[in-house]
Write an enzyme that holds these catalytic residues in place. Structure first.
Site, PDB file in Angstrom:
ATOM      1  CB  VAL A 108      -1.110  -0.093   1.260  1.00 19.55           C
ATOM      2  CG1 VAL A 108      -1.867   1.337   0.697  1.00 19.55           C
ATOM      3  CG2 VAL A 108      -1.795  -1.208   1.251  1.00 19.55           C
TER       4      VAL A 108
ATOM      5  CG  ASP B 208      -9.463  -9.866   7.171  1.00 17.01           C
ATOM      6  OD1 ASP B 208      -9.373 -11.149   8.734  1.00 17.01           O
ATOM      7  OD2 ASP B 208      -8.468  -9.954   7.187  1.00 17.01           O
TER       8      ASP B 208
END
Length: 663
Positions: free
Chosen positions: A4, A112
């Site tokens: 990221v 998640d």
């Protein structure tokens, strides 16, 4: 999945860009899942989420961009500041429940929900990462053989049957709020299988949670998913509690409409939200792109960005020492270089003297054929290692008294341990857990230490422990065999540092290289519960992913054929009952079946299943072994999750290699 990056859009807006790793990008199945993630993320709109801004799942390096939100994860905030209290706790519960309500309203299940996937921004909580989200209509693309989610944040029904639905998100939300209110994991920590047992059979630790919050949390944590509230109901209940904390109360009509009026909930959350403002750094401006295309602007920023996302935790880390002209790809080995690199060495490392290699690091023979000594001191009259019969556990002070490697032998041993660990951890995308290797001559012990990584979950630490013990055991066994009268180290311990400057690290495990490094019975390597838990962690190795995908299909087809032939066999009650994964620590492939109908309860049925697995899998494993020098899986173990058990029953283990060819 990938890295990221913090980036600047054309207009100067700060964004977060996820770029997929080259290995995954080259896998058609993964691309299909990523393409679906983009479509699902585009569906979801609402407060307390990070909107998808742009994406290109079909380019050579697939990527997606979301809005950037400053702030730590919940896990990081609790480590630094302690539990949330008063209005901030109510605002957190309300905002995260509203985020789930928006996700579920779009027909998506998150799957998640955990502390690492919630940021505490100055404007309120933000829920992250739909990387394993799927559509509630059941048409999602998923990889076979993976238990999705993180131990401690997985619902009981998912452990029992693999079901992933909106009710499971609410279970994880209840655990999330409990953790935010207490700073304690509601089902404790430890080995993943122990956590799974507490989730499915035990009661959560909710002491210290305000009573009005505890009531909704207890409902969310019900073992029976039908007894849990849905996300909208949970958001409304928490909004009422939040309103009671505010000086400007909502009337009953407004609260009743809270699920359909998210802006009102947003105002409540903002009014009561109080977390430290994160430190911000200036971001370097990229050169103006020649084209005004938003996609090209984002791509250009990716190449010139000087801000790189942290590997763990989701918080951006600013790098002051990188030139704006430096491409992120220039700081890492290419995919081709990584593929060609021997698995016993790490990127950029100097070839080390490890068993089976000469001093230049070139393989003297196929390292897979070199056996690990099981009794390296056999017949040695006066070994330098004198604690082979000592069963004493490590004592406090051994770790703090250890020191860095000194001398050529210790330096080479430390390098060999690090290289082996990196090779093991890399297959599970865990190579960021760089170990430190130290020596305690008095204790005749080598210490392998990880950390500090505040957001790391216990299942990751468990893999680190197993990898550290195996790497140290292998290295020390060879050293003892090669230099028994001069090499003094035969014991090893794995530790974890929770913070820099810690006086005594937490011990994870220990052992001796004179006891054998693999779990064996009568010389035959055996499957273990720890091994199957590791095997269920998604692989990042493209060869493992490829072999697993083809083998699952082949074994399933072969089993269905065997059932149709009679033999008194019953089919499994689900099409995806058979799954498999790889444990890089014990170098073993695990095949297991979700057998809620009892198709494998008898010895004869288990024998048939073993026969099908070995006849189908062994030719493929041996073909890969003979053509791919990096492939080291010829051992196998077979298990089943029977009935509603969260524990696998291991049936048998074996080796595809002929006896005469085994090391």
């Amino acid at each position: 999945m990938g890295t990221v990056y913090a980036a600047l859009a054309e207009g100067g807006d700060r964004v977060a860009v996820k770029v997929i790793h080259p290995v995954q990008a080259g896998d058609p199945e993964f691309r299909a899942r990523f393409r679906r993630e983009v479509r699902l993320s585009a569906r979801v709109q609402g407060p307390f989420l990070l909107p998808l801004l742009a994406a290109d799942p079909d380019t050579e390096a697939p990527w997606l961009a979301t809005a950037y939100a400053p702030g730590p994860t919940l896990a990081q905030h609790l480590t630094a500041h302690g539990p949330l209290t008063d209005g901030t706790l109510y605002a957190f519960a309300t905002g995260t429940a509203q985020a789930l309500a928006a996700i579920h309203a779009a027909g998506v299940v998150h799957r998640d929900v955990k502390p690492q996937n919630v940021l505490l921004t100055p404007a309120g909580p933000r829920m992250l990462d739909f990387g394993i989200a799927h559509a509630a209509d059941g048409t999602s693309v998923t990889r076979t053989g993976i238990l999705t989610g993180t131990p401690g944040w997985i619902s009981p029904e998912h452990y029992h049957s693999g079901v992933t639905a909106a009710e499971g998100d609410l279970f994880a939300w209840g655990a999330l709020v409990a953790y935010a209110a207490t700073g304690r994991l509601p089902f404790g920590s430890g080995a993943p299988e122990a956590v799974a047992y507490r989730v499915t059979s035990g009661q959560p630790d909710l002491d210290g949670i305000p009573e009005d919050v505890k009531e909704i949390v207890e409902r969310a944590l019900a073992k029976d998913p039908t007894e849990r509230p849905d996300a909208t109901e949970a958001a409304e209940a928490c909004a009422r509690l939040l309103a009671a904390q505010s000086t400007q109360l909502l009337n009953n009509h407004t609260v009743a409409e809270a699920g359909s009026a998210p802006t009102l909930i947003g105002e409540l959350v903002t009014a009561q939200w109080s977390v430290p403002t994160p430190e911000e750094f200036p971001w370097p401006l990229p050169a103006a792109p020649e084209k005004s295309s938003r996609r090209r602007a984002l791509a250009a920023v990716l190449v010139t960005a000087a801000v790189v996302g942290a590997s763990v935790g989701g918080v951006m880390a600013f790098r002051h020492d990188e030139s704006p002209e430096t491409s992120a790809s220039e700081n890492a080995p290419s995919a081709a270089a990584a593929k060609d690199r021997d698995p016993g060495t790490t990127a950029g490392s100097t070839p080390s003297t490890v068993p089976g290699t000469d001093v230049t690091g070139q393989a003297a023979s196929d390292p897979r054929t070199i056996p690990v000594p099981t009794d390296p001191l056999a017949g040695v009259a006066n070994p330098a290692f004198t604690r082979s019969d000592d069963e004493t556990q490590p004592v406090p002070g051994e770790w703090s008294a250890s020191r860095n490697a000194a001398g050529t032998a210790e330096v080479n041993a430390a390098a060999a341990i690090r290289d082996r660990m990196t090779a093991i951890l890399a297959t599970k995308d865990m190579s960021f857990m760089t170990p430190t290797v130290t020596f305690n001559r008095q204790a005749q012990t080598v210490m392998v230490t990880g950390g500090p990584i505040s957001t790391l979950t216990d299942d990751y630490k468990e893999v680190f422990r197993r990898a550290g013990e195996m790497a140290a055991c292998n290295t020390l066994a060879h050293q003892l065999k090669d230099a028994p009268t001069s090499w003094p180290y035969g014991r090893f311990s794995a530790y974890w540092k929770d913070y820099d400057g810690q006086d005594e690290a937490t011990i994870l495990g220990f052992g001796k290289a004179t006891d054998g490094c693999y779990t064996e019975e009568a010389g035959q390597r055996q499957g273990t519960d720890e091994g199957i838990v590791t095997a269920q962690i998604p692989s990042s190795d493209k060869d493992e992913i490829r072999i697993a995908g083809s083998l699952v299909k082949a074994i399933t087809a072969a089993w269905n054929t065997r059932v149709s032939e009679g033999h008194g066999l019953e089919p499994f009650d689900r099409d995806d009952a058979i799954t498999l994964g790889f444990d890089p620590v014990q170098k073993m492939m695990y095949v297991w079946a979700w057998d809620s109908s009892g198709a494998l309860t008898g010895r004869a049925q288990q024998t048939h299943f073993q026969n099908v697995v070995t006849k189908t899998a062994c030719p493929k494993l041996l073909a890969e072994y003979n053509t791919n020098k990096h492939w080291d899986y010829t051992h196998w173990a077979i298990a089943a999750y029977q009935g509603n058990s969260a524990w696998p029953q291991l049936f048998t283990s074996g080796n595809c290699l002929p006896t005469q060819n085994r090391p």
